[in-house]
Write a protein that holds these residues in place. Structure first.
Motif: not given
Lengths: 111, 114
Positions: A35, A42-43, A101, B33, B35, B37, B43, B48, B56, B58, B92, B96, B103, B105-106
């Motif tokens: 990415y 954003h990525p 990542f 998902f 994330y 950052q 990230l 999820t 779920t 992390e 973010l 997928e 992926y 991303f927003g």
């Protein structure tokens, strides 16, 4: 889950030169993705590698997946100012739906 | 690939308050998902979100702090609760679409807690 290490953290490149960023996983990956994140952005997905030893090219970018599917590299030739940003590798384990990542390589270019 | 609309794009919030971030996807997806950052960092997956079941989380992230809703296959929200300055970060969402497209991303939510 797997850990993905990425080096170098920073890469300062003279415009026109080449550079490489490297990614290593503690476990075998089912695929690895790359990415690019521009400053303030954003990525954005660049590419995915799936096969052992796979090499893919996108113009001046060459992506490689290692034979053991534990490492990958991104090589950029003739760096341009448009290459500025942070490049992340991200790996997915064999039985994992999640991406892990790397820390990213932040690239700056000297004109 | 998908198009994700994420909002707000940024906010400055008082400590102790909560902020809800929304993500709308232009196609139906099974998993979304979330994330975090932090500035200059990579990230980190928070959780999820699956439609019809609890998210779920992390390690290091809990539902009381980051409640997630997933009412349908195109929408999700993440709430950052009882905020402190340590929650200042970019959040973010991502999805997928297919096995070969990576992926998407927003555009991210830049949160500053004061």
């Amino acid at each position: 889950g797997q850990q993905v290490m990425q080096i170098p953290q920073y890469q300062h490149v003279q415009e026109g030169e080449d550079f490489t960023t490297y990614c290593n996983s503690s476990t075998t990956l089912s695929n690895i993705q790359w990415y690019k994140q521009r400053p303030g952005g954003h990525p954005v997905f660049l590419i995915q590698l799936v096969k052992s030893g796979e090499v893919k090219k996108q113009k001046r970018l060459t992506f490689q997946f290692g034979e053991a599917k534990k490492n990958s590299s991104l090589h950029i030739t003739a760096t341009q100012t448009t290459d500025v940003g942070t490049y992340f590798c991200a790996g997915k384990g064999s039985n994992d739906y999640k991406l892990s990542f790397g820390a990213g390589t932040t690239v700056t270019v000297r004109a | 690939s998908a198009v994700i609309s994420q909002k707000p794009s940024r906010d400055i919030c008082q400590r102790g308050t909560s902020l809800t971030i929304q993500c709308q996807v232009d196609s139906q997806v099974t998993m979304m998902f979330w994330y975090r950052q932090q500035p200059g960092q990579s990230l980190t997956l928070i959780a999820t979100a699956n439609q019809g079941s609890e998210a779920t989380y992390e390690s290091g992230f809990v539902i009381d702090k980051f409640p997630i809703s997933r009412p349908n296959l195109t929408f999700s929200t993440l709430t950052v609760s009882n905020m402190s300055p340590e929650d200042s970060s970019i959040y973010l969402c991502s999805v997928e679409i297919g096995l070969h497209y990576g992926y998407t991303f927003g555009s991210g939510t830049r949160l500053t807690v004061v």
